[in-house]
Every structure is written in C-alpha cells, then in structure tokens.
Design a protein around this motif. Structure first.
Motif: not given
Length: 736
Positions: A43, A160-161, A163, A166-167, A182, A191
C-alpha cells in the motif's frame, strides 16, 4: 514461507510493478496445514498497517514494513486457519479500512478459460472486461483481460489513484488471460490496463477492449458499467420482426449520423442526447415512412472526423449522446414506433491510437505484424488478424453483443471488399498471397461466413448487409450454397451508374442511356439494397441536389424524378439524412443539417415526395415483394434513348396486380406517348413527381388512363400517356 532475502526481492519487484505473479507474494499465505498464517500487502504511502478479522472487527496483528515505500508483512503465529480479513491502513492524514484484493480467488472459471482459449466463447463479453459483482458479500468489480505476451498487467483507475503498482493482476497459467477482483470498485469509475510488454517495456495505458462504456473524447479511459438488466417494452416489434427484414418485405432505410442530424444551438451547438434523439428523430422518420434507421457507427471512437468508422470501443455506445441505458431507451423507442435499427459495424480495421488495440500486450496481438497484411494504407489503420481464433472470437462476440444486449435488428458491415482481397488498394509487392497463391483473404472470408451464420442462427429477424463494391459472387447467398451468407448487399454499381447518368445534361443523356438499364443485367444475382448513402455527399462530391444539372427548377425536377426511379426500381432502399429534403451543401459531421430549408417550397416538396414514395413502396406489393426476384420485373421499353424515357412494370404474382413505371429524363413534356401493357383496365396515376404539391408543374394524365386494345411493345393493350418533363409516373392497374 518466503525467506527474508527472497521476500525483499519480491517486494522490490512488486513495488516496481514488475512481478509476474503478484498473488504468489501478496495476500494470505500458509506454508502447510497447521502452520502460521502470513499476510503481505503493498500500500504505497502507508505508515502503519493492521490485519483485521472481518468476522469480529478485531486486529489480528500489525504488519511490519519490508520496504519503506509501502510493502508490509506479518506472521500471525496464533492463527493456523485461513480467515476473511481486511486491511486497516494509517496514512499521514487519515486511517482507512478496506478489503484486500489479494484475499480473493480467481475470477475466471476453468471452463471460461478453455472456451476462450479455443475461440468458442461467443459470450466472452460476459467474462472479459469489467463486471460489477459481489464475492463473499463484498461488492466490487471483476476485471479480466487477454494479454498473452505481457510480462505484467495491472488495472489502474479511480479506485487506486491510477497507480500501476497497486493492483497487478493474476496470470491464469498459459492461457494468456489475467484477472483480479477489486473490492469496492464501482460502476461509474474510470479505469485502464497498465501492460508491460515481453521486453519489460511499459506500454501506454490501454482502454479495455470489452468496456461497455467509455469517457467522452478527448479523454480515453474506460468506465465501469457492467450489464445491468433493462425493462424492454418492444415485445410487439419482436413478434413481427422476422417479417420486417424478409426479402419480400418493404425495407426502406434512413441512414443517419446522430452527431449531425441535429444539434442544440441553444446549448452551444452540443450533441443531442439519445433521449432527445428519441423524441425528435423517431417521429420524423416514422412520419416519412421509413422502415429502418441505420446508424453510422456509434461504437466509441476518439475522432469525430472518422464518423465512427475508426472505433476503439467496439462494445461501448459512444458517450457523445449519453449512457448505455440511454441508448437502449433509444432503440426501445424505435421498436415501439415500428422502426428497426441497424448499426454500421466495422470489423475490418481499427485506429492506431496508443490507448487502443495496437501492440496491445507489447506485440502485434490483434493486428498482423507484417504491414503488407496488417496496415491499411488508405486509412492509416490496422487490420485485424482474422487467422487468430481469439481475435475472431472478439469480433464474433461483438456482433452478437449488439443484437443481444441492445436488441439491434441488423448490422451493415463496412468495407467488406477490403476484407475479401489481400491486394485491396495495394500495388504489386505490397501484399502477401494466400497459401494457394491467390489474392483472396481466406481467413477473413471464413470469419464473415461464420459471423453471418451466427447472426441468422441466433437472432431470427435480424439482417446483415454488406458494403461490398466488387463483383465478388454470392455475397448475399447462404453459406451452405457457397455464399458469404449476408442477407443483403449494397448495389454500388447501380448507385455509380445512375448518379453518373443523372449528372449529365439532359441533352446528352441519350448517349448514356444504358447506364440506367445496365444494373438490371445483374440485379437479381444478389439481394440488393439501392444506396444513396453518406459516401455520395462528402469529400468534395457535393450534395445530391447540386449534382443535378440545369436551373433551379430543373435541379429539383431531376432529383424528384430520380427518387421516383429509385423507389420503383427493384431493390431495398437506403437514403442518407438530408437527401430527403434536398440538403444543398455537402454534408459535414461538424454541424446540423439545414432544417430551415424545409420552409422553402421546393425543399418541402422533395420531403413530401419521399414520404409519399415510402408510403407507396410499402402499400403496393409489386413495388417490394419481388425486389429480389426477377419474376417481378419486366421492361416495357428500355431502348428509347432518343427520348431518354424508361418504362417498366413491377408485379408481385400472377394475379394481374401490376404497377407501371414511366421515367422521362428530359425537360420536354410528351403528349400521346404510347406504352404497351399486358392487361386491360384502368391505370391509376398513384404518383407523379411533377405534381404541384412536390414543386412540379402539374403536367399529367388527370389521375387515370384506360388501357386501349391497341397492341404495342408486343403486348395486347397500351396506354396513351402524357409524360411530364423530368418526371417519374407510377401507375397501378385497377380492374374494370
């Protein structure tokens, strides 16, 4: 458990979004039965992190940082059984609690993977892309993607900004598929997919090929939407749809570009919404008597100037006019009003925009690698690799998607000729022959046949129409007879020949007479649509009315006569918007049609003529029932080039119900012009394009002519007619 050094190396790879198997590192892990549970999470920006037991809300343990930039791990020595958990994260300015994406299992089932891999999953849109759902009672979105050559794939978005660390997604073995659930991602959020190619190079963020909604250009993100149910109210239409598309039916198509049919000048000349179009366009088309609306591509596209023919979001109706639900409401409203809806569909090529399908996973995935096969020189676009089963599956599923999810009534397939020939618009040395040394694109041909089989097999009453400009045989014949399987084919030859004739000064038409008759030589070799489409009023070609020769009156008389000839000629009809009221300027996608012209009598007259032609076309069986059958057409006289007059009859059967058509393409009225007819009776003048209500001079036959027992043109009876100048007469036989 992972050794300390290995864990640190894995953490570094995760932090760089370079780890190919993130689920092997992140989430909950156990080295064996009865062993302690270990939880790892990444994170970015977190200062502290706790693992929370979802059942009790209590902290099961606080994780310790492995890397300073947000990778945490904790071994829960008192926990030997897996449990559902959440993450509580302390950031510099707030503490948040959320479900961990890496505690959830795979999204795609093994059967899905098998069917997708063999290219037989015709509802792949229900599995790939972004689908809102709940797992273990947790709402979220299941993401799945095909990117077989990617080293890593991450989903990025509002959740998730954006980023990419992150995923990162789960690779599903050797299938080439990636997936992830998610938690708490939701419809309406934007997205994309962040894809790292096989060489480790990070590609431009890619829009979802299966996205059901996309941002309004110039923005390029996909939008989470899913496939929510819609309460359709079109059951009456669906029950009779089969009859509306049949070869024996009256099919008259109004071709429309939604972005320029009309605008909202009071709102900065912005686009009308789908709902506003339903309120204004549908009643207008119904009043004019058309049976179908054909939409220039409304699949999402980045550039207005492509008119939709360079789409990127093949599964998304364009956001220019509203939401997917708004578009469904538009289609539903069409059906309730008795109108079918056709979509211009573009499976032949796609644009090179970096967020699109080109080099999708760092390789030529959707397109051919060799530009001699994979690049359209005319349009600077990429060509689908039809030999790849997954690509065929993507496109076949898309064809069915629009007919299934949006209940469209057919697909007009764009640029079919470019799909059939490997040397299309290419010089020698610029193309690669097929395996037999020929120019036919065997893989594309197989795709088109399969597409038509699926459409007609799964959606009774739907139609497919080919825009095919060559002499390829049996385009609109069934595949079991060796044809391509389309329901109809645009008659491009008829359009080119007749428009060329009409542009001639009447004094010279005698030398071009058989441009109007040549089409009948091959008319019944296919199921033809006669198209006066958008292609004839762009790129310097001018409008239809401005193609007509002569002074103002003659221009309009020529156009009216031509429309009369078109609607009486065998073949289904298609007319592009604006032509129905003689739009003067060349069409552009950037502004509304010139609706003020309807205030002028000559323009209003053309408009009213189209309404009456459509009414007559639908009302009189001889004018539509044998559109595709040679038994329904006879020339009365096709060789009167000296007078530029054409006469023919249409019939539906042997009952004696016949329609006689006479076209005078000179500005000279003709008295006592005799034509032979096969039967006695009264021949009622059902339509005269020179009628005063259309802007004509009113020359005619007083409404009815009685057949005389005078043999003419090899027939037992004949009609002495008065032919108005530059006009078409349509007469129906009534028995005495």
């Amino acid at each position: 458990m992972i050794e300390e050094r290995a864990l640190r190396d894995a953490a570094i790879a995760i932090a760089r979004a370079e780890h190919g198997d993130p689920f092997a590192v992140l989430g909950m892990h156990q080295s064996g039965p009865g062993q302690p549970i270990e939880v790892r999470a990444f994170v970015p920006g977190a200062e502290r992190l706790w693992v929370i037991d979802s059942a009790t809300g209590d902290a099961a343990g606080e994780a310790q940082p492995v890397l300073a930039d947000g990778f945490f791990a904790v071994t829960l020595t008192d926990r030997t059984q897996r449990f559902r958990y959440r993450l509580r994260v302390q950031f510099p300015l707030a503490t948040e609690e959320f479900d961990d994406a890496y505690r959830f299992g795979p999204v795609l089932g093994e059967l899905d993977i098998h069917l997708l891999g063999e290219g037989t999953h015709l509802r792949a849109f229900e599995r790939l892309g972004a689908h809102p759902r709940a797992i273990d009672g947790v709402p979220g979105v299941a993401f799945a993607l095909w990117a077989p050559n990617a080293r890593t794939v991450s989903v990025v978005g509002d959740f998730n900004n954006w980023d990419g660390r992150r995923l990162p997604m789960r690779r599903r073995g050797v299938s080439g598929l990636w997936d992830i659930f998610v938690p708490h991602a939701a419809p309406g959020q934007r997205y994309k997919f962040e894809v790292r190619g096989p060489d480790g190079h990070l590609m431009p963020a890619k829009a979802d090929p299966y996205a059901f909604q996309a941002e309004m250009r110039p923005h390029t993100a996909s939008v989470i939407h899913g496939l929510p149910p819609y309460d359709w109210q079109d059951s009456a239409w669906r029950e009779r749809r089969v009859q509306t598309s049949d070869r024996n039916a009256a099919v008259s198509i109004y071709e429309v570009h939604l972005g320029s049919w009309a605008r909202a000048p009071e709102e900065g000349d912005c686009f009308l919404t789908y709902r506003e179009l339903a309120e204004r366009l549908i009643p207008y088309v119904v009043d004019l008597g058309f049976t179908h609306i054909e939409l220039l591509p409304i699949t999402e596209h980045p550039f207005d100037g492509s008119w939709g023919y360079q789409p990127i979001g093949l599964y998304a109706p364009t956001s220019r006019h509203g939401t997917p639900e708004d578009f469904k409401e538009f289609v539903d409203s069409c059906h309730q009003a008795g109108l079918g809806v056709l979509l211009d569909w573009v499976p032949g090529h796609f644009p090179t925009d970096p967020h699109g399908l080109g080099l999708f996973d760092g390789t030529h995935l959707y397109e051919h690698a060799d530009p001699r096969q994979g690049f359209h020189q005319d349009w600077n676009t990429l060509i689908y690799n039809f030999g790849r089963r997954e690509v065929q599956n993507f496109l076949l599923g898309n064809a069915l998607f629009w007919l299934d999810q949006y209940r469209l009534d057919g697909l007009r397939v764009d640029a079919v000729a470019s799909m059939l020939y490997l040397d299309y618009s290419r010089k020698e040395g610029e193309w690669i022959p097929n395996e037999f040394g020929g120019r036919e694109n065997l893989e594309s041909i197989a795709f088109l046949k399969r597409m038509n089989e699926l459409v007609y097999g799964e959606h009774p009453g739907a139609m497919t129409v080919a825009e095919e400009s060559t002499s390829w045989p049996m385009v609109s014949r069934p595949t079991y007879l060796g044809g391509l399987g389309f329901g109809y084919k645009w008659n491009m030859g008829w359009m080119h020949d007749t428009l060329s004739y009409m542009q001639c000064d009447p004094i010279h038409r005698r030398y071009h007479h058989h441009q109007m008759t040549f089409g009948l030589i091959y008319q019944f070799s296919e199921n033809f649509v006669l198209p006066l489409s958008h292609d004839e009023v762009v790129h310097g070609k001018g409008s239809l009315i401005e193609k007509m020769p002569g002074d103002e009156w003659q221009k309009f008389a020529n156009l009216r006569a031509y429309y009369g000839f078109m609607f009486a000629h065998p073949g289904k009809k298609l007319l592009f918007m604006g032509a129905e009221f003689a739009q003067r300027r060349e069409w552009t996608e950037a502004q509304s049609l010139d609706w003020h012209l309807l205030d002028q009598p000559l323009h209003r007259g053309v408009h009213d003529l189209i309404r009456d032609l459509n009414r007559l076309y639908r009302e009189l069986a001889p004018l539509h029932r044998t559109d595709c059958d040679s038994s329904g057409f006879e020339w009365i006289e096709s060789n009167d080039s000296e007078n530029s007059v054409f006469t023919f009859l249409r019939k539906a059967d042997d009952s004696g119900h016949i329609v006689v058509v006479v076209c005078n393409f000179t500005p000279v009225p003709r008295q006592g012009y005799r034509i032979g007819v096969p039967l006695p009776g009264r021949y009622v003048e059902r339509l005269n394009t020179d009628a005063p209500e259309y802007g004509g001079g009113g020359v005619g036959n007083g409404g009815v002519v009685v057949a005389e027992p005078t043999s003419w043109h090899g027939r037992t009876h004949s009609l002495p007619l008065t032919l108005p100048p530059l006009a078409t007469l349509i007469l129906e036989r009534w028995e005495e």
